[in-house]
Enzyme design. Structure first.
Site, PDB file in Angstrom:
ATOM      1  N   GLN A 228      -2.847  -6.032   2.857  1.00 21.05           N
ATOM      2  CA  GLN A 228      -3.873  -5.882   4.003  1.00 21.05           C
ATOM      3  C   GLN A 228      -4.858  -6.948   4.341  1.00 21.05           C
ATOM      4  O   GLN A 228      -5.595  -6.781   5.433  1.00 21.05           O
ATOM      5  CB  GLN A 228      -4.417  -4.411   3.973  1.00 21.05           C
ATOM      6  CG  GLN A 228      -3.216  -3.358   3.963  1.00 21.05           C
ATOM      7  CD  GLN A 228      -3.689  -2.064   3.596  1.00 21.05           C
ATOM      8  OE1 GLN A 228      -4.070  -1.374   2.604  1.00 21.05           O
ATOM      9  NE2 GLN A 228      -4.043  -1.291   4.822  1.00 21.05           N
TER      10      GLN A 228
ATOM     11  N   GLY B 299      -7.603   4.075   0.250  1.00 17.99           N
ATOM     12  CA  GLY B 299      -6.741   3.188  -0.450  1.00 17.99           C
ATOM     13  C   GLY B 299      -6.721   1.805   0.141  1.00 17.99           C
ATOM     14  O   GLY B 299      -6.897   1.714   1.334  1.00 17.99           O
TER      15      GLY B 299
ATOM     16  N   HIS C 175       2.006   4.717  -0.796  1.00 14.33           N
ATOM     17  CA  HIS C 175       1.450   4.141   0.673  1.00 14.33           C
ATOM     18  C   HIS C 175       1.254   2.607   0.236  1.00 14.33           C
ATOM     19  O   HIS C 175       1.579   1.765   0.827  1.00 14.33           O
ATOM     20  CB  HIS C 175       0.419   4.814   1.039  1.00 14.33           C
ATOM     21  CG  HIS C 175      -0.254   4.332   2.211  1.00 14.33           C
ATOM     22  ND1 HIS C 175       0.194   4.720   3.665  1.00 14.33           N
ATOM     23  CD2 HIS C 175      -0.894   3.241   2.424  1.00 14.33           C
ATOM     24  CE1 HIS C 175      -0.581   4.238   4.445  1.00 14.33           C
ATOM     25  NE2 HIS C 175      -1.285   3.029   3.890  1.00 14.33           N
ATOM     26  N   GLU C 176       0.507   2.487  -0.955  1.00 15.43           N
ATOM     27  CA  GLU C 176      -0.105   1.238  -1.327  1.00 15.43           C
ATOM     28  C   GLU C 176       0.948   0.135  -1.841  1.00 15.43           C
ATOM     29  O   GLU C 176       1.165  -0.840  -1.486  1.00 15.43           O
ATOM     30  CB  GLU C 176      -1.323   1.286  -2.352  1.00 15.43           C
ATOM     31  CG  GLU C 176      -2.548   2.138  -1.858  1.00 15.43           C
ATOM     32  CD  GLU C 176      -2.887   1.915  -0.323  1.00 15.43           C
ATOM     33  OE1 GLU C 176      -2.724   0.828   0.173  1.00 15.43           O
ATOM     34  OE2 GLU C 176      -3.593   2.897   0.063  1.00 15.43           O
TER      35      GLU C 176
ATOM     36  N   HIS D   1       2.699  -1.230   0.843  1.00 16.48           N
ATOM     37  CA  HIS D   1       2.209  -2.313   1.637  1.00 16.48           C
ATOM     38  C   HIS D   1       2.642  -3.768   0.841  1.00 16.48           C
ATOM     39  O   HIS D   1       3.016  -4.584   1.070  1.00 16.48           O
ATOM     40  CB  HIS D   1       0.775  -2.222   1.433  1.00 16.48           C
ATOM     41  CG  HIS D   1       0.004  -1.476   2.375  1.00 16.48           C
ATOM     42  ND1 HIS D   1       0.298  -1.873   3.906  1.00 16.48           N
ATOM     43  CD2 HIS D   1      -0.703  -0.459   2.632  1.00 16.48           C
ATOM     44  CE1 HIS D   1      -0.169  -1.180   4.631  1.00 16.48           C
ATOM     45  NE2 HIS D   1      -0.952  -0.081   4.028  1.00 16.48           N
TER      46      HIS D   1
ATOM     47  N   CYS E 298      -3.532   4.744   8.224  1.00 16.85           N
ATOM     48  CA  CYS E 298      -3.454   3.597   7.438  1.00 16.85           C
ATOM     49  C   CYS E 298      -4.647   2.580   7.976  1.00 16.85           C
ATOM     50  O   CYS E 298      -4.552   2.563   9.413  1.00 16.85           O
ATOM     51  CB  CYS E 298      -2.049   2.842   7.685  1.00 16.85           C
ATOM     52  SG  CYS E 298      -1.940   1.206   6.872  1.00 16.85           S
ATOM     53  N   LEU E 299      -5.433   2.063   7.295  1.00 15.47           N
ATOM     54  CA  LEU E 299      -6.096   0.948   8.010  1.00 15.47           C
ATOM     55  C   LEU E 299      -5.622  -0.134   8.794  1.00 15.47           C
ATOM     56  O   LEU E 299      -6.434  -0.589   9.704  1.00 15.47           O
ATOM     57  CB  LEU E 299      -7.182   0.682   6.830  1.00 15.47           C
ATOM     58  CG  LEU E 299      -8.204   1.622   6.363  1.00 15.47           C
ATOM     59  CD1 LEU E 299      -8.784   1.177   4.822  1.00 15.47           C
ATOM     60  CD2 LEU E 299      -9.166   2.301   6.931  1.00 15.47           C
TER      61      LEU E 299
HETATM   62  O1  GNR Z   1      -7.308   5.719   4.165  1.00 12.42           O
HETATM   63  C1  GNR Z   1      -6.064   5.913   4.076  1.00 12.42           C
HETATM   64  N1  GNR Z   1      -5.670   7.285   3.936  1.00 12.42           N
HETATM   65  C2  GNR Z   1      -4.559   7.592   3.751  1.00 12.42           C
HETATM   66  C3  GNR Z   1      -3.988   9.046   4.076  1.00 12.42           C
HETATM   67  C4  GNR Z   1      -2.997   9.391   3.912  1.00 12.42           C
HETATM   68  C5  GNR Z   1      -2.032   8.396   3.026  1.00 12.42           C
HETATM   69  C6  GNR Z   1      -2.406   7.393   2.775  1.00 12.42           C
HETATM   70  C7  GNR Z   1      -3.456   6.874   3.134  1.00 12.42           C
HETATM   71  S1  GNR Z   1      -4.174   5.348   2.664  1.00 12.42           S
HETATM   72  C8  GNR Z   1      -5.101   4.928   3.864  1.00 12.42           C
HETATM   73  C9  GNR Z   1      -5.787   3.507   3.504  1.00 12.42           C
HETATM   74  C10 GNR Z   1      -4.683   2.578   3.629  1.00 12.42           C
HETATM   75  O2  GNR Z   1      -4.414   1.813   4.767  1.00 12.42           O
HETATM   76  N2  GNR Z   1      -4.224   2.057   2.594  1.00 12.42           N
HETATM   77  O3  GNR Z   1      -3.281   1.272   2.780  1.00 12.42           O
HETATM   78 NI    NI Z   2      -2.180   1.313   4.554  1.00 19.51          NI
END
Ligand code: GNR
Ligand code: NI
Length: 168
Positions: free
Chosen positions: A51, A46, A133-134, A137, A91-92
């Site tokens: 980001q 995601g 999660h997104e 952000h 999270c990236l």
């Molecule tokens: O790549 C991602 N893996 C992930 C694993 C568990 C819960 C959420 C994520 S999202 C993350 C990519 C990212 O940072 N998205 O904002």
């Molecule tokens: Ni993230």
């Protein structure tokens, strides 16, 4: 298409709140394509516009095994949530750190698709976690905010050091 630079915690720009997308024009569609390319290139499931330092309510996701089911959602709103699902999140923007987080396990979310058409999605488990999660952000929130202050501080210190060594 181009690969965009991903901001990393504790960059304050990750704390900005994203604005509504008013009009899904070609500029927005180009951004969506670049976000998808950036997400696949980084090996994520995601990516939120926040980001890549664009403060608009746009997220892209692909939780498929084959990485061939891109999903885009703009102006997302969770309209119902229930249950629980625990997942070791990453999270990236917080590279190399993974922690268990419990979130609602089933959500219904509405928003706009890539063409600006209204859509409603029911999501479970990993997809539900990823959408939440997104959306976090887009509201300036990171998964580390769910951890204890001590854990968050340790992660911050390690990333600060890496960024210093990289001369950022
Ligand atoms: O790549 C991602 N893996 C992930 C694993 C568990 C819960 C959420 C994520 S999202 C993350 C990519 C990212 O940072 N998205 O904002
Ligand atoms: Ni993230």
């Amino acid at each position: 298409m181009s690969i965009l630079t991903i901001l990393e915690f504790p960059d304050e720009r990750l704390r900005k709140k994203a604005a509504l997308v008013k009009n899904v024009d070609n500029h927005i569609k180009q951004l969506i394509d670049d976000m998808l390319e950036t997400m696949y290139h980084a090996g994520g499931i995601g990516l939120a516009a926040t980001q890549v330092n664009v403060h608009l309510q746009i997220l892209v996701i692909d939780t498929s095994e084959e990485k061939n089911l891109p999903l885009c959602l703009m102006n997302p709103e969770i309209i119902s949530k229930d249950g629980e699902f625990e997942y070791k999140e990453g999270c990236l923007s917080v590279p190399e750190f993974f922690e268990k987080i419990i979130r609602p396990g089933r959500i219904v979310v509405k928003g706009l698709d890539r063409n600006g058409e209204p859509v409603e999605i029911e999501a479970n488990d990993l997809l539900s976690t990823c959408i939440q999660h997104e959306i976090d952000h887009l509201n300036g929130k990171l998964f580390v905010d769910y951890l204890s202050p001590l854990k968050r501080q340790r992660i911050k210190a390690k990333l600060d050091k890496i960024h210093r060594l990289e001369g950022r």
